[in-house]
Design a protein around this motif. Structure first.
Motif, PDB file in Angstrom:
ATOM      1  N   ALA A   1     -37.512   6.363 -46.687  1.00 29.10           N
ATOM      2  CA  ALA A   1     -37.956   6.697 -48.042  1.00 29.10           C
ATOM      3  C   ALA A   1     -38.509   8.119 -48.117  1.00 29.10           C
ATOM      4  N   SER A   2     -39.087   8.594 -47.022  1.00 23.77           N
ATOM      5  CA  SER A   2     -39.647   9.948 -46.992  1.00 23.77           C
ATOM      6  C   SER A   2     -38.569  11.022 -46.939  1.00 23.77           C
ATOM      7  N   SER A   3     -37.310  10.616 -46.693  1.00 23.91           N
ATOM      8  CA  SER A   3     -36.196  11.575 -46.623  1.00 23.91           C
ATOM      9  C   SER A   3     -35.473  11.709 -47.953  1.00 23.91           C
ATOM     10  N   VAL A   4     -35.933  10.991 -48.964  1.00 26.03           N
ATOM     11  CA  VAL A   4     -35.267  11.004 -50.272  1.00 26.03           C
ATOM     12  C   VAL A   4     -36.044  11.895 -51.239  1.00 26.03           C
ATOM     13  N   ILE A   5     -35.357  12.862 -51.823  1.00 19.28           N
ATOM     14  CA  ILE A   5     -35.964  13.768 -52.813  1.00 19.28           C
ATOM     15  C   ILE A   5     -35.511  13.305 -54.197  1.00 19.28           C
ATOM     16  N   ILE A   6     -36.466  13.157 -55.113  1.00 19.86           N
ATOM     17  CA  ILE A   6     -36.139  12.736 -56.476  1.00 19.86           C
ATOM     18  C   ILE A   6     -36.160  13.931 -57.406  1.00 19.86           C
ATOM     19  N   GLY A   7     -35.162  14.017 -58.283  1.00 25.88           N
ATOM     20  CA  GLY A   7     -35.096  15.091 -59.272  1.00 25.88           C
ATOM     21  C   GLY A   7     -34.701  14.563 -60.619  1.00 25.88           C
ATOM     22  N   VAL A   8     -34.932  15.357 -61.655  1.00 25.25           N
ATOM     23  CA  VAL A   8     -34.525  14.997 -63.021  1.00 25.25           C
ATOM     24  C   VAL A   8     -33.920  16.226 -63.671  1.00 25.25           C
ATOM     25  N   ASN A   9     -33.126  15.995 -64.704  1.00 28.59           N
ATOM     26  CA  ASN A   9     -32.609  17.095 -65.500  1.00 28.59           C
ATOM     27  C   ASN A   9     -33.644  17.462 -66.543  1.00 28.59           C
ATOM     28  N   ASP A  10     -33.999  18.740 -66.584  1.00 33.07           N
ATOM     29  CA  ASP A  10     -35.035  19.185 -67.515  1.00 33.07           C
ATOM     30  C   ASP A  10     -34.512  19.125 -68.939  1.00 33.07           C
TER      31      ASP A  10
END
Length: 274
Positions: free
Chosen positions: A265-274
């Motif tokens: 879980a620590s290797s997963v980066i979460i992003g969103v579209n602004d």
């Protein structure tokens, strides 16, 4: 109570755009320069026109000179007194240019309104276009919806539901949760480097890694030392892992074989579209 980023209500997405007039490869003007011409027409003064459109006196004259040069004919003429005095008027060519621009601008606005209304689920498609244009060094970019946010003492756990029913969990800071506006139902994507993905046989082994995504090997490409393995998940998602050739041989990885992608879980980066 102050609203946080996670409670911010976004306005619906709409199409937008601007009209520009060009002469060859040079830009004759857009809404700002046309507005300046219209202000000169209405005030009869460069000084007053520049002030009304929020432009400096020198900037206004520079714009006028540029438009005169690009148009190949005079658009603005000054009476006796020159730049320091006297009246300023528009030539018939400039008056036609204003009317032409306004007509094109009205039709352009109507086109945008019709296009926006005609495109079903425009907001969703626009977000998809944004994701498709995203560039990142992470090989795996998995889009989904936030299905669960679990607050911890220091960090939060974000569960992202993937197409096909599987989910991936990431650990992020409280600040990241708020900054990204992460909440149940919101769209997000997970970024995972291929070297962070481990592979194992599809068994019921118990592991400490939170993420165990089951799929089918779609391809194995071997290099001098490492192999690139693509794993197809239900719902059309593909995840890629970089492992050693020896590991690929030991697991007997081949197209069509069932396998499990294991990711901390620590290797997963979460992003969103602004």
């Amino acid at each position: 109570m102050t609203k946080t980023a996670s409670s911010k209500v976004r306005d619906p997405l709409e199409l937008g755009g601007s009209v520009w007039l060009r002469s060859g490869t040079e830009t004759l003007g857009g809404s700002a320069r046309i507005a300046l011409l219209a202000a000169i027409r209405d005030t009869g003064s460069i000084t007053a026109a520049a002030k009304s459109v929020g432009m400096s006196y020198k900037g206004a004259w520079d714009a006028v000179d540029a438009m005169n040069n690009l148009a190949g004919e005079s658009l603005v003429s000054s009476a006796s007194g020159g730049r320091g005095g006297g009246g300023t008027t528009l030539t018939p060519a400039a008056l036609r240019l204003i009317e032409t621009y306004r007509a094109v601008e009205r039709e352009h606005r109507k086109f945008l309104e019709r296009a926006g209304a005609a495109i079903e689920s425009f907001a969703h498609d626009w977000q998809l276009i944004g994701r498709l244009g995203m560039k990142t060094s992470a090989r795996n970019q998995l889009a989904g919806k936030v299905t669960k946010v679990t607050r911890g003492a220091v960090n939060d756990e974000i569960e992202l539901g993937l197409p096909g029913g599987q989910a991936i969990v990431a650990v992020v800071t409280h600040e990241s949760t708020q900054t990204l506006g992460l909440k149940e139902g919101s769209d997000a994507f997970a970024l995972i480097k291929a070297s962070w993905v481990m592979l194992m046989e599809d068994t019921n082994a118990k592991l400490s890694a939170r993420n165990q995504l089951r799929g089918t090997v779609a391809g194995v490409t071997k290099g001098a030392v490492n192999a690139e393995v693509s794993l197809s998940l239900d719902g059309g998602t593909t995840i890629t892992a970089i492992i050693t050739n020896q590991s690929a041989d030991t697991l007997g990885l081949a197209q069509g074989q069932k396998a499990v992608a294991v990711i901390k879980a620590s290797s997963v980066i979460i992003g969103v579209n602004d």
